[in-house]
Design a protein around this motif. Sequence first.
Motif, short mmCIF file in Angstrom:
data_model
loop_
_atom_site.label_atom_id
_atom_site.label_comp_id
_atom_site.label_asym_id
_atom_site.label_seq_id
_atom_site.Cartn_x
_atom_site.Cartn_y
_atom_site.Cartn_z
N ARG A 96 -2.58 -9.60 43.87
CA ARG A 96 -3.65 -10.29 44.61
C ARG A 96 -3.66 -11.79 44.30
N ILE A 97 -3.16 -12.13 43.12
CA ILE A 97 -3.11 -13.52 42.68
C ILE A 97 -1.71 -13.79 42.14
N VAL A 98 -1.10 -14.89 42.56
CA VAL A 98 0.23 -15.26 42.10
C VAL A 98 0.14 -16.60 41.37
N ASN A 99 0.47 -16.58 40.08
CA ASN A 99 0.55 -17.83 39.33
C ASN A 99 1.97 -18.35 39.38
N MET A 100 2.11 -19.66 39.65
CA MET A 100 3.43 -20.27 39.74
C MET A 100 3.54 -21.47 38.80
N SER A 101 4.05 -21.21 37.61
CA SER A 101 4.23 -22.25 36.61
C SER A 101 5.65 -22.79 36.67
N PHE A 102 6.00 -23.34 37.81
CA PHE A 102 7.31 -23.95 38.00
C PHE A 102 7.20 -24.99 39.11
N GLY A 103 8.23 -25.81 39.23
CA GLY A 103 8.23 -26.82 40.28
C GLY A 103 9.42 -27.73 40.12
N LYS A 104 9.75 -28.45 41.18
CA LYS A 104 10.87 -29.39 41.15
C LYS A 104 10.60 -30.52 42.12
N SER A 105 11.36 -31.57 41.99
CA SER A 105 11.09 -32.79 42.76
C SER A 105 11.92 -32.90 44.03
N TYR A 106 12.79 -31.93 44.27
CA TYR A 106 13.59 -32.00 45.49
C TYR A 106 13.50 -30.67 46.23
N ALA A 119 1.81 -14.60 52.39
CA ALA A 119 0.79 -14.34 51.36
C ALA A 119 -0.61 -14.58 51.91
N GLU A 120 -0.76 -15.64 52.68
CA GLU A 120 -2.06 -15.96 53.28
C GLU A 120 -2.50 -14.83 54.21
N SER A 121 -1.57 -14.30 55.00
CA SER A 121 -1.91 -13.23 55.94
C SER A 121 -2.28 -11.94 55.23
N GLU A 122 -1.80 -11.79 53.98
CA GLU A 122 -2.10 -10.58 53.20
C GLU A 122 -3.24 -10.81 52.21
N ASN A 123 -3.93 -11.94 52.34
CA ASN A 123 -5.11 -12.23 51.51
C ASN A 123 -4.76 -12.36 50.02
N VAL A 124 -3.65 -13.03 49.75
CA VAL A 124 -3.19 -13.24 48.37
C VAL A 124 -3.37 -14.71 48.00
N LEU A 125 -3.95 -14.96 46.83
CA LEU A 125 -4.21 -16.32 46.35
C LEU A 125 -3.02 -16.83 45.56
N LEU A 126 -2.57 -18.04 45.88
CA LEU A 126 -1.44 -18.67 45.19
C LEU A 126 -1.93 -19.85 44.36
N ILE A 127 -1.53 -19.89 43.10
CA ILE A 127 -1.97 -20.94 42.18
C ILE A 127 -0.74 -21.59 41.56
N HIS A 128 -0.65 -22.92 41.66
CA HIS A 128 0.58 -23.62 41.30
C HIS A 128 0.34 -24.78 40.35
N ALA A 129 1.22 -24.91 39.37
CA ALA A 129 1.15 -26.00 38.40
C ALA A 129 1.63 -27.30 39.04
N TYR A 177 -15.01 -8.71 39.83
CA TYR A 177 -16.44 -8.43 40.00
C TYR A 177 -16.90 -8.57 41.44
N TYR A 178 -16.16 -9.38 42.23
CA TYR A 178 -16.52 -9.59 43.63
C TYR A 178 -15.28 -9.36 44.50
N PRO A 179 -14.82 -8.10 44.56
CA PRO A 179 -13.54 -7.80 45.22
C PRO A 179 -13.54 -7.99 46.73
N ARG A 180 -14.71 -8.14 47.33
CA ARG A 180 -14.76 -8.30 48.79
C ARG A 180 -14.49 -9.73 49.23
N LEU A 181 -14.41 -10.65 48.29
CA LEU A 181 -14.12 -12.04 48.63
C LEU A 181 -12.73 -12.15 49.25
N LYS A 182 -12.59 -13.04 50.21
CA LYS A 182 -11.28 -13.38 50.74
C LYS A 182 -10.62 -14.39 49.81
#
Length: 221
Positions: A35-45, A59-69, A161-166
Amino acid sequence: SKSCRIMSIRTVPEGDERDKDVANSIRYAVDNGARIVNMSFGKSYAHNTEVVREAIRYAESENVLLIHAAGNDGKNNDLSNNYPNDFNDEFNNWIEVGASSWMKKPKGLAEFSNYGLKEVDVFAPGVDIYSTTPENQYKAYDGTSMASPVVAGVAAFVWSYYPRLKASELKKILVESSIEIKGRNRTPGARKKTRACKISKTGGEVNLPAALRMAEELSKR
């Protein structure tokens, strides 16, 4: 009791991640129940950003939250490339995270953190974060790679605690309930001082109690 399960996905090889690896990792996580994807990576190109964009859209269409460093170069992501990103607010399920510090002003922001009035949503603790290492050991680390999973953890707690949230609602809660980082702090990578609200969308640090209060308010509507 509320609990979360963690799925560990090896996205980055020994070296920089390829865009297909990022896209496939996001899709694998979504397809296997994340339901939540943490992304602790990145690059400049970038090589093939379109495959990543399609994966984010999936992911957006499947109601999944993406979190990026946001990255650790002390740079303004509005002016320099940092991939992956949400392609100028194209998606409502993406949170970009900079690192804050446990120290008081003028050192309230991590000196290494990337930032950006357009590109970085919130800050989270990313200095001296105690974490696990191989062979059942522990060590303190610095980095937006530590700050991003803090936001993911807060998100998971609220969602349990609030699973109905989008996903879009959860993003709104985490960002808008963030607590203002007050005063003038050193701009990461520079000596000059600024206000956090001038180098990020909110100027705030993610806050679990505040997020829960906002989620409670939204759930009553």
